[in-house]
Every structure is written in structure tokens, then in C-alpha cells.
Motif scaffolding. Sequence first.
Motif, short mmCIF file in Angstrom:
data_model
loop_
_atom_site.label_atom_id
_atom_site.label_comp_id
_atom_site.label_asym_id
_atom_site.label_seq_id
_atom_site.Cartn_x
_atom_site.Cartn_y
_atom_site.Cartn_z
N ARG A 42 -3.15 -6.64 8.01
CA ARG A 42 -2.38 -5.45 7.62
C ARG A 42 -1.05 -5.51 8.37
NH1 ARG A 42 -4.62 -0.33 5.48
NH2 ARG A 42 -2.91 1.12 5.51
N ARG A 88 3.88 -5.85 -5.39
CA ARG A 88 4.16 -4.42 -5.42
C ARG A 88 3.49 -3.82 -6.65
NH1 ARG A 88 10.53 -4.18 -4.99
NH2 ARG A 88 10.22 -1.96 -4.65
N LEU A 108 0.82 -1.21 0.00
CA LEU A 108 0.00 0.00 0.00
C LEU A 108 0.85 1.26 0.00
CD1 LEU A 108 -2.52 -1.11 2.77
CD2 LEU A 108 -2.81 -1.28 0.28
N ALA A 109 1.97 1.21 0.71
CA ALA A 109 2.86 2.37 0.82
C ALA A 109 4.29 1.85 0.92
CB ALA A 109 2.52 3.19 2.05
N GLU A 110 5.17 2.55 0.23
CA GLU A 110 6.59 2.16 0.25
C GLU A 110 7.45 3.41 0.16
OE1 GLU A 110 9.53 -0.99 -2.05
OE2 GLU A 110 7.52 -0.64 -2.82
N ARG A 111 8.26 3.58 1.19
CA ARG A 111 9.23 4.68 1.20
C ARG A 111 10.45 4.17 1.97
NH1 ARG A 111 5.04 6.11 4.71
NH2 ARG A 111 5.72 6.48 6.84
N HIS A 149 10.22 2.13 5.41
CA HIS A 149 8.83 1.80 5.77
C HIS A 149 8.08 1.21 4.57
CE1 HIS A 149 5.09 2.08 8.01
NE2 HIS A 149 4.53 2.49 6.88
N VAL A 150 7.53 0.02 4.77
CA VAL A 150 6.70 -0.62 3.76
C VAL A 150 5.45 -1.13 4.46
CG1 VAL A 150 6.60 -2.39 1.97
CG2 VAL A 150 8.79 -1.40 2.58
N GLU A 151 4.27 -0.83 3.89
CA GLU A 151 3.00 -1.30 4.43
C GLU A 151 2.32 -2.16 3.40
OE1 GLU A 151 0.04 1.35 6.21
OE2 GLU A 151 1.68 2.80 6.37
N ALA A 180 3.34 -3.99 8.52
CA ALA A 180 4.30 -2.94 8.18
C ALA A 180 5.68 -3.40 8.64
CB ALA A 180 3.94 -1.63 8.84
#
Length: 67
Positions: free
Chosen positions: A26, A60, A9-12, A15-17, A28
Amino acid sequence: MREVVFRVLAERPGHVEAAATDPVLRIAAPSLEELHHEAREALIQALGAAHCAYRVRIRRNLPALCG
């Protein structure tokens, strides 16, 4: 063997969710490698000993191709 697909859902950096819909989970983690470990731990918590019958897959979102 069954499969549980976690979609990122989110990747930076750091941090990966990700989330799965069946079962609803869910998770992280700081990296993709650690996310896979978190997915396995989430399955153990949700399914107990039955977690062995599941394969974990991380999906991904691929960026759209230009051109």
C-alpha cells in the motif's frame, strides 16, 4: 517480466493512495508521478534486488460513461 498492478483507492488534490495484491503493498503520494516512484521504492523494500524483474502499472478507476 512480471508486473505489479497498483489500483488507485483514493484520489484527491495533493493525495493519491494505491494498493497492490501480489505482493501486498500500500502506497501514497501527492501526485500520480510521485506515486509511481513510491511504488518502485515499495518493491525495492519488499523484493530487494528482484525488484528489477517487475514492471509497475498504476490503474485508475474510470468514471462510468453516461448516456
